[in-house]
Design an enzyme around this catalytic site. Sequence first.
Site, PDB file in Angstrom:
ATOM      1  CG  ASP A   1       1.780  -3.360   5.535  1.00 17.32           C
ATOM      2  OD1 ASP A   1       2.475  -2.443   6.027  1.00 17.32           O
ATOM      3  OD2 ASP A   1       0.554  -3.236   5.355  1.00 17.32           O
TER       4      ASP A   1
ATOM      5  CG  HIS B   1       0.070   3.413  12.495  1.00 16.85           C
ATOM      6  ND1 HIS B   1      -1.296   3.195  12.454  1.00 16.85           N
ATOM      7  CD2 HIS B   1       0.561   2.854  11.370  1.00 16.85           C
ATOM      8  CE1 HIS B   1      -1.583   2.510  11.351  1.00 16.85           C
ATOM      9  NE2 HIS B   1      -0.469   2.286  10.689  1.00 16.85           N
TER      10      HIS B   1
ATOM     11  CG  ASP C   1       2.291   1.158   7.969  1.00 19.34           C
ATOM     12  OD1 ASP C   1       1.988   0.655   6.889  1.00 19.34           O
ATOM     13  OD2 ASP C   1       1.506   1.208   8.946  1.00 19.34           O
TER      14      ASP C   1
ATOM     15  CG  HIS D   1      -0.493   0.150   2.532  1.00 22.93           C
ATOM     16  ND1 HIS D   1      -0.315   1.383   3.115  1.00 22.93           N
ATOM     17  CD2 HIS D   1      -0.159  -0.751   3.473  1.00 22.93           C
ATOM     18  CE1 HIS D   1       0.112   1.222   4.370  1.00 22.93           C
ATOM     19  NE2 HIS D   1       0.221  -0.065   4.608  1.00 22.93           N
TER      20      HIS D   1
ATOM     21  CD  GLU E   1      -3.068  -1.426   5.239  1.00 23.36           C
ATOM     22  OE1 GLU E   1      -3.033  -2.449   5.949  1.00 23.36           O
ATOM     23  OE2 GLU E   1      -2.767  -0.293   5.682  1.00 23.36           O
ATOM     24  CD  GLU E   2      -1.968   2.467   7.430  1.00 25.89           C
ATOM     25  OE1 GLU E   2      -2.640   2.062   8.391  1.00 25.89           O
ATOM     26  OE2 GLU E   2      -0.768   2.191   7.284  1.00 25.89           O
TER      27      GLU E   2
HETATM   28 CO    CO Z   1      -0.330   1.084   8.964  1.00 29.57          CO
HETATM   29 ZN    ZN Z   2       0.805  -0.844   6.500  1.00 28.15          ZN
END
Ligand code: CO
Ligand code: ZN
Length: 330
Positions: free
Chosen positions: A216, A302, A163, A62, A193-194
């Site tokens: 990922d 994150h 990420d 992603h 994706e998130e």
């Molecule tokens: Co993420």
């Molecule tokens: Zn991710």
Amino acid sequence: MKEIIKQLVEAYGPSGHEGQVRALIEGLIRDQVDEIRTDALGNLIAFRKGTGGGKRIMTASHMDEIGLIVTYVDKKGFLRCAPVGGVFPMTLVGSRVRFANGQVGVISTEKWLRSNDLPPWDELYVDVGATSADDVPVSVGDAAAFDRPFADLGKRLVAKAMDNRIGCAVNLQALLEMGESPNDVYFVFTTQEEVGLRGATVSAFGVEPDVGIALDVTGVGDTPEAHPMAVSLGDGPTIKVMDSSVIVPAAVRNWMMQTAQKAGIKYQVEVLERGGTDTAAVQRSRAGVPAGCISIPCRYIHTASEMVDYDDVQGAVRLLVELLKSQVTL
Ligand code: CO
Ligand code: ZN
């Protein structure tokens, strides 16, 4: 590869706004593929035709990152925002964000001097340096992402949006390195994706693969007093067994593990207790697709400073290349 990683992580791309990242990736791979297109949700789908007798494999990494979206601008020009994806308030106060137009803002909270508690979302605001509402160069509905430069610490690399730009870097590097394969490979760089695996859902439907491989990041258990997890930075890419969104079929993970063993690639076995990936969307596409995932171990996921190990990244590229070139019997 570090230069490509730097460009990717520093690009702006909160969910739904992946255009800059997509343009960057497209520019790097356009000459190396048989077909390339962008679908209605913004997924970039690059096709490499195989030499024949193989399977149709889809990779998925992603492009989007977590961020904020403006919900309200007050008279003094302060912005109120909502999260885009899994944003933790404890990571925000004092952080900077950047909008698509380059505008930088500082995040603070109404009562930051008075409290050790986590700020609730409705007390957080973004200050773009405006003197009034008329002076705010962004509007309700505009999205921002963390603003933080890439740092090369040698073996370890730090940036916002590791990420999942690191997954994108692995995906595109494998495309550049793989050479001939019996398999038809669709390298897919997914969107949103998130916020719920949305790009992977539609791209997997369109590609209709025989096999899926997501790329990922995953969590680690090697930081002080961390929740126990059998994954450490530097011990190799991981082969996923399970996360909150998927159970990888034994046949798929065995294919991945045996391929790694045969090629002498160090890997770790991953059970991620909290967090989902595009793997789940590919697995549940149409009547179901055998799908697995290679993850890059990552600290501080994150946050604005996500850390990976460069050897793990290179191991992930090698493993993906081996898988894409293998005679798949799934
Ligand atoms: Co993420
Ligand atoms: Zn991710």
